[in-house]
Design a protein around this motif. Structure first.
Motif, PDB file in Angstrom:
ATOM      1  N   MET A   1       0.823  -1.200   0.121  1.00 17.67           N
ATOM      2  CA  MET A   1      -0.012  -0.032   0.029  1.00 17.67           C
ATOM      3  C   MET A   1       0.836   1.282   0.004  1.00 17.67           C
ATOM      4  SD  MET A   1      -3.237   0.837   2.505  1.00 17.67           S
ATOM      5  CE  MET A   1      -2.278   0.996   4.006  1.00 17.67           C
ATOM      6  N   LEU A   2       0.473   2.245  -0.685  1.00 16.00           N
ATOM      7  CA  LEU A   2       1.258   3.476  -0.775  1.00 16.00           C
ATOM      8  C   LEU A   2       0.874   4.303   0.216  1.00 16.00           C
ATOM      9  CD1 LEU A   2       0.851   3.887  -4.622  1.00 16.00           C
ATOM     10  CD2 LEU A   2       3.065   4.075  -3.301  1.00 16.00           C
ATOM     11  N   VAL A   3       1.818   4.926   0.894  1.00 19.04           N
ATOM     12  CA  VAL A   3       1.460   5.703   2.172  1.00 19.04           C
ATOM     13  C   VAL A   3       2.339   7.151   2.189  1.00 19.04           C
ATOM     14  CG1 VAL A   3       0.809   3.928   3.639  1.00 19.04           C
ATOM     15  CG2 VAL A   3       3.259   4.697   3.733  1.00 19.04           C
ATOM     16  N   ASP A   4       1.900   8.110   2.876  1.00 24.40           N
ATOM     17  CA  ASP A   4       2.876   9.440   3.009  1.00 24.40           C
ATOM     18  C   ASP A   4       3.819   9.320   4.171  1.00 24.40           C
ATOM     19  OD1 ASP A   4       1.504   9.878   5.258  1.00 24.40           O
ATOM     20  OD2 ASP A   4       0.324  11.432   4.467  1.00 24.40           O
ATOM     21  N   ALA A   5       4.379  10.112   4.295  1.00 26.53           N
ATOM     22  CA  ALA A   5       5.639  10.062   5.146  1.00 26.53           C
ATOM     23  C   ALA A   5       5.194   9.789   6.852  1.00 26.53           C
ATOM     24  CB  ALA A   5       6.412  11.263   5.277  1.00 26.53           C
ATOM     25  N   ALA A   6       3.675  10.075   7.121  1.00 24.77           N
ATOM     26  CA  ALA A   6       3.278   9.784   8.423  1.00 24.77           C
ATOM     27  C   ALA A   6       2.610   8.399   8.403  1.00 24.77           C
ATOM     28  CB  ALA A   6       2.209  10.909   8.555  1.00 24.77           C
ATOM     29  N   GLY A   7       2.644   7.739   7.141  1.00 24.94           N
ATOM     30  CA  GLY A   7       2.103   6.352   7.312  1.00 24.94           C
ATOM     31  C   GLY A   7       0.535   6.210   6.949  1.00 24.94           C
ATOM     32  N   ARG A   8       0.088   7.478   6.202  1.00 22.11           N
ATOM     33  CA  ARG A   8      -1.216   7.575   6.051  1.00 22.11           C
ATOM     34  C   ARG A   8      -1.516   7.091   4.501  1.00 22.11           C
ATOM     35  NH1 ARG A   8      -1.328  13.236   8.739  1.00 22.11           N
ATOM     36  NH2 ARG A   8      -0.122  13.601   6.782  1.00 22.11           N
ATOM     37  N   GLU A   9      -2.240   6.272   4.188  1.00 19.21           N
ATOM     38  CA  GLU A   9      -2.770   6.218   2.760  1.00 19.21           C
ATOM     39  C   GLU A   9      -3.387   7.108   1.938  1.00 19.21           C
ATOM     40  OE1 GLU A   9      -5.322   4.316  -0.487  1.00 19.21           O
ATOM     41  OE2 GLU A   9      -5.578   5.732   1.179  1.00 19.21           O
ATOM     42  N   PHE A  10      -2.906   7.449   0.778  1.00 20.88           N
ATOM     43  CA  PHE A  10      -3.304   8.546   0.218  1.00 20.88           C
ATOM     44  C   PHE A  10      -3.759   8.422  -1.289  1.00 20.88           C
ATOM     45  CE2 PHE A  10       1.464   8.034  -1.150  1.00 20.88           C
ATOM     46  CZ  PHE A  10       1.109   8.115  -2.710  1.00 20.88           C
ATOM     47  N   MET A  11      -3.777   7.123  -1.502  1.00 25.36           N
ATOM     48  CA  MET A  11      -4.422   6.978  -2.899  1.00 25.36           C
ATOM     49  C   MET A  11      -5.724   7.131  -3.191  1.00 25.36           C
ATOM     50  SD  MET A  11      -2.625   6.437  -5.565  1.00 25.36           S
ATOM     51  CE  MET A  11      -4.181   6.115  -6.654  1.00 25.36           C
ATOM     52  N   HIS A  12      -6.480   6.837  -2.196  1.00 27.77           N
ATOM     53  CA  HIS A  12      -7.958   7.230  -2.157  1.00 27.77           C
ATOM     54  C   HIS A  12      -8.405   8.482  -2.190  1.00 27.77           C
ATOM     55  CE1 HIS A  12      -8.805   2.869  -0.955  1.00 27.77           C
ATOM     56  NE2 HIS A  12      -9.791   3.034  -1.702  1.00 27.77           N
ATOM     57  N   ARG A  13      -7.531   9.627  -1.804  1.00 27.49           N
ATOM     58  CA  ARG A  13      -7.515  10.966  -2.162  1.00 27.49           C
ATOM     59  C   ARG A  13      -7.842  11.191  -3.680  1.00 27.49           C
ATOM     60  NH1 ARG A  13      -4.130  12.179   2.002  1.00 27.49           N
ATOM     61  NH2 ARG A  13      -2.808  13.210   0.629  1.00 27.49           N
ATOM     62  N   TYR A  14      -7.118  10.334  -4.601  1.00 30.89           N
ATOM     63  CA  TYR A  14      -7.149  10.596  -5.723  1.00 30.89           C
ATOM     64  C   TYR A  14      -7.901   9.691  -6.741  1.00 30.89           C
ATOM     65  CZ  TYR A  14      -3.041  13.244  -4.357  1.00 30.89           C
ATOM     66  OH  TYR A  14      -2.128  14.032  -3.879  1.00 30.89           O
ATOM     67  N   ASP A  15      -8.394   8.714  -6.251  1.00 32.21           N
ATOM     68  CA  ASP A  15      -8.987   7.813  -7.028  1.00 32.21           C
ATOM     69  C   ASP A  15      -9.560   6.676  -6.105  1.00 32.21           C
ATOM     70  OD1 ASP A  15      -9.089   6.615 -10.329  1.00 32.21           O
ATOM     71  OD2 ASP A  15      -9.625   5.178  -8.666  1.00 32.21           O
ATOM     72  N   GLU A  16     -11.045   6.377  -6.407  1.00 36.30           N
ATOM     73  CA  GLU A  16     -11.668   5.656  -5.376  1.00 36.30           C
ATOM     74  C   GLU A  16     -11.171   4.235  -5.410  1.00 36.30           C
ATOM     75  OE1 GLU A  16     -15.694   4.986  -8.415  1.00 36.30           O
ATOM     76  OE2 GLU A  16     -15.730   6.154  -6.754  1.00 36.30           O
ATOM     77  N   ARG A  17     -10.584   3.624  -6.383  1.00 35.98           N
ATOM     78  CA  ARG A  17     -10.071   2.288  -6.292  1.00 35.98           C
ATOM     79  C   ARG A  17      -8.668   2.311  -5.682  1.00 35.98           C
ATOM     80  NH1 ARG A  17     -10.233   2.485 -13.018  1.00 35.98           N
ATOM     81  NH2 ARG A  17      -9.867   4.548 -12.443  1.00 35.98           N
ATOM     82  N   GLY A  18      -8.303   3.471  -5.050  1.00 30.39           N
ATOM     83  CA  GLY A  18      -7.041   3.453  -4.279  1.00 30.39           C
ATOM     84  C   GLY A  18      -5.773   2.827  -5.020  1.00 30.39           C
ATOM     85  N   SER A  19      -4.928   2.167  -4.233  1.00 31.70           N
ATOM     86  CA  SER A  19      -3.676   1.540  -5.058  1.00 31.70           C
ATOM     87  C   SER A  19      -4.083   0.607  -6.281  1.00 31.70           C
ATOM     88  CB  SER A  19      -3.076   0.789  -4.015  1.00 31.70           C
ATOM     89  OG  SER A  19      -2.666   1.767  -3.041  1.00 31.70           O
ATOM     90  N   LEU A  20      -5.429   0.323  -6.440  1.00 29.03           N
ATOM     91  CA  LEU A  20      -5.460  -0.667  -7.522  1.00 29.03           C
ATOM     92  C   LEU A  20      -5.957   0.345  -8.664  1.00 29.03           C
ATOM     93  CD1 LEU A  20      -7.520  -3.353  -5.425  1.00 29.03           C
ATOM     94  CD2 LEU A  20      -5.250  -3.620  -6.260  1.00 29.03           C
ATOM     95  N   ALA A  21      -5.934   1.284  -8.589  1.00 23.25           N
ATOM     96  CA  ALA A  21      -6.170   2.388 -10.099  1.00 23.25           C
ATOM     97  C   ALA A  21      -5.233   1.893 -11.260  1.00 23.25           C
ATOM     98  CB  ALA A  21      -6.260   3.527  -9.519  1.00 23.25           C
ATOM     99  N   PRO A  22      -5.527   2.188 -12.231  1.00 24.41           N
ATOM    100  CA  PRO A  22      -4.849   2.106 -13.386  1.00 24.41           C
ATOM    101  C   PRO A  22      -3.277   2.588 -13.129  1.00 24.41           C
ATOM    102  CG  PRO A  22      -6.765   2.523 -14.146  1.00 24.41           C
ATOM    103  CD  PRO A  22      -7.017   2.544 -12.837  1.00 24.41           C
ATOM    104  N   ARG A  23      -2.206   2.064 -13.724  1.00 22.85           N
ATOM    105  CA  ARG A  23      -0.945   2.452 -13.492  1.00 22.85           C
ATOM    106  C   ARG A  23      -0.608   3.784 -13.571  1.00 22.85           C
ATOM    107  NH1 ARG A  23       4.282  -0.117 -14.036  1.00 22.85           N
ATOM    108  NH2 ARG A  23       5.502   1.580 -15.231  1.00 22.85           N
ATOM    109  N   ASP A  24      -0.917   4.447 -14.753  1.00 24.69           N
ATOM    110  CA  ASP A  24      -0.767   5.815 -15.089  1.00 24.69           C
ATOM    111  C   ASP A  24      -1.511   6.918 -14.001  1.00 24.69           C
ATOM    112  OD1 ASP A  24      -3.438   5.017 -16.354  1.00 24.69           O
ATOM    113  OD2 ASP A  24      -3.119   6.588 -17.730  1.00 24.69           O
ATOM    114  N   ILE A  25      -2.703   6.342 -13.478  1.00 23.40           N
ATOM    115  CA  ILE A  25      -3.380   7.290 -12.664  1.00 23.40           C
ATOM    116  C   ILE A  25      -2.321   7.211 -11.082  1.00 23.40           C
ATOM    117  CG2 ILE A  25      -5.438   7.408 -11.063  1.00 23.40           C
ATOM    118  CD1 ILE A  25      -7.043   6.750 -13.382  1.00 23.40           C
TER     119      ILE A  25
END
Lengths: 271, 256
Positions: A1-25
């Motif tokens: 899972m991708l996280v920021d420096a504080a250990g918070r998951e951030f992908m869901h802020r960019y795409d509802e599929r989170g880390s499973l969004a397409p590679r370019d996203i």
């Protein structure tokens, strides 16, 4: 899972599929997160898996990171976008001829038309051997006599002296690479490209002075070359008023459907 | 003293080496490379080489996959040329001693083919996960042993020598005559002349702060060709690995 420096998951802020969004996203989200935070990287978090799952499921990554002092069963793994492959380059025809007679080119340095706006994995070694073969066939068939060296002036070092301050080279080298990383990376904008443009123009001038006044070194020659390449990347990126393949400009985020796709061509480059 | 040959090759990746071997059939070859000859982007290619080798694959599928990745900008004639020449060139690498990983699968003609992103069939020949290094090593050994190829390592081409530059004009007939080459150990600059010159200097990852490329990848060939007035195309398309292991620079020019 991708996280920021504080250990918070951030992908869901960019795409509802989170880390499973397409590679370019995912790539664009990482770029945005790095720019938002001003840090140099984001992190992969594997600590939610058990130590056994990590060691058995990802033995190579585990060993490699351990070599850098990162224990991925406990630590976050720092990751960042890294420049990997240049799809454009020296234009060639199907015989690997450039626009200068007697000059051929093959491999990653070229733009043959194979990759278009994005390279298919593992096509590059194939391109290199195919065009090297074509170049050899043509160069042997149209063989020209070796030119006389008499009419060619020896290298003119002019009044060049040994530089007492290599820090200029180090500084400019670092500044170009940082400007390219920050402003001409995965997500470009018109403003970022302009920022890169003005910095590179300034450095180009400085290198010109420096180049003619000091004895050449490998570092100086490479600096002069990356300045030209950076200049060409920015020039081409500014000319493409659309997003296509690897080139994404947030100010024109879609492919231009009003005209057929076209190559970005630089003729008669002035440095 | 000028260094004269029939063919001048700049760069010692797979493109430069394989050109050198072929051109040496017809004449004398000089190859310049700025580090030791094995330090190239080829060596770091971890994936493999894509080619139609399986009975379940065909040229049309490889062409289609390549065009799809290229997002409308591929030149179909170049794509077809590369795809259809693929098997012959791969067999040549095998004949030169490259040992691709084998399998006993008859449908893939005895080779273990990987599937990679964007490919609709298994078609990646590989030598374990060090394909680039295996290709580089095998072909470099042939080049090093060839009596008509002379390798100048630790030699960096500075600029191409062209008719127009010699005659200080921007228009009219042009021809590449060779290059000024810098000996990185002695500091001397020498004229290298040749009937034909090949630029095979690889990529330019070092234009960015973070790159997966080795230190040598400073785009020397593109820069030289541009300064000589050659046409350059599509430089905006730089491929990034979004999640490369990041570790801060250890030295001023070393941060792979």
């Amino acid at each position: 899972m991708l996280v920021d420096a504080a250990g918070r998951e951030f992908m869901h802020r960019y795409d509802e599929r989170g880390s499973l969004a397409p590679r370019d996203i995912v790539a664009r989200a990482i770029d945005a997160e790095i720019k938002r935070s001003g840090r140099e990287c984001v992190y992969l978090d594997m600590t939610r898996l058990s130590a056994d799952e990590v060691k058995h499921g990802f033995p190579n990554i585990y060993e490699r990171c351990l070599g850098f002092g990162i224990d991925i069963t406990k630590d976050l793994i720092p990751v960042a976008p890294a420049a990997h492959y240049q799809c454009g380059g020296v234009w060639t025809d199907l015989d690997a001829k450039t626009t200068i007679p007697g000059l051929y080119a093959a491999g990653e340095v070229t733009c043959t038309g194979l990759h278009g706006a994005n390279r298919l994995a593992s096509n590059s070694l194939l391109e290199a051997v195919v065009f090297a073969h074509r170049a050899a066939q043509k160069a042997c068939a149209e063989r020209e006599p070796t030119p006389e060296a008499d009419g060619i002036p020896a290298w003119d070092a002019g009044s060049a002296t040994d530089s007492d301050e290599s820090v200029v080279v180090t500084h400019n080298w670092d500044e170009i690479r940082r400007a390219m990383q920050n402003y001409v990376g995965i997500v470009r904008t018109d403003r970022r490209l302009l920022r890169a443009r003005s910095r590179i123009d300034f450095i180009k001038k400085e290198i010109k002075d420096y180049y003619w006044n000091f004895v050449v070194t490998k570092d100086l020659l490479e600096l002069r070359n990356i300045a030209v390449v950076a200049d060409l990347v920015v020039t081409c990126a500014m000319r493409r008023r659309e997003s296509r393949g690897l080139h994404y400009n947030a100010d024109c985020p879609n492919p231009d459907a009003t005209q057929p796709p076209r190559d970005t061509i630089v003729e008669d480059y002035r440095y | 003293m000028a260094v004269k040959s029939d063919f001048l090759v700049i760069g010692s990746g797979i493109a430069g080496l394989s050109f050198a071997l072929k051109a040496a059939e017809a004449g004398r070859v000089t190859l310049v490379t700025k580090m030791g000859p094995e330090e190239t982007n080829t060596k770091y290619a971890q994936g493999g080489i894509a080619s139609v080798f399986s009975d379940e694959d065909d040229f049309e599928l490889h062409v289609r996959d390549t065009l799809e990745a290229g997002a409308g900008l591929c030149h179909e004639d170049a794509v077809r040329l590369v795809v259809t020449s693929g098997p012959e060139r791969v067999r040549e690498l095998i004949a030169w001693g490259v040992e691709f990983t084998r399998s006993d699968n008859a449908a893939s003609n005895g080779y273990d083919l990987h599937l990679e992103g964007g490919h609709s069939r298994k078609r990646i020949l590989h030598a374990a996960d060090i394909t680039g290094a295996a290709v580089e090593r095998a072909v470099l050994a042939k080049v090093a042993a060839h009596p008509r190829i002379k390798v100048f390592d630790h030699h960096m081409a500075i600029d191409l020598i062209t008719r127009r530059k010699l005659e200080r004009r921007r228009k009219g007939k042009d021809r590449c005559l060779g290059a000024y080459v810098y000996d990185t150990k002695s500091g001397d600059v020498e004229v290298f002349v040749a009937g034909a010159t090949l630029i095979a200097t690889g990529g330019s990852g070092k234009v960015y702060l973070i790159t997966s490329n080795p230190d040598v990848a400073s785009g020397d060939g593109v820069a030289m060709a541009a300064r000589a007035g050659a046409r350059i195309a599509n430089m905006e398309f730089m491929q990034f690995h979004p999640t490369c292991l990041f570790h801060p620079p250890r030295g001023k020019f070393s941060d792979q």
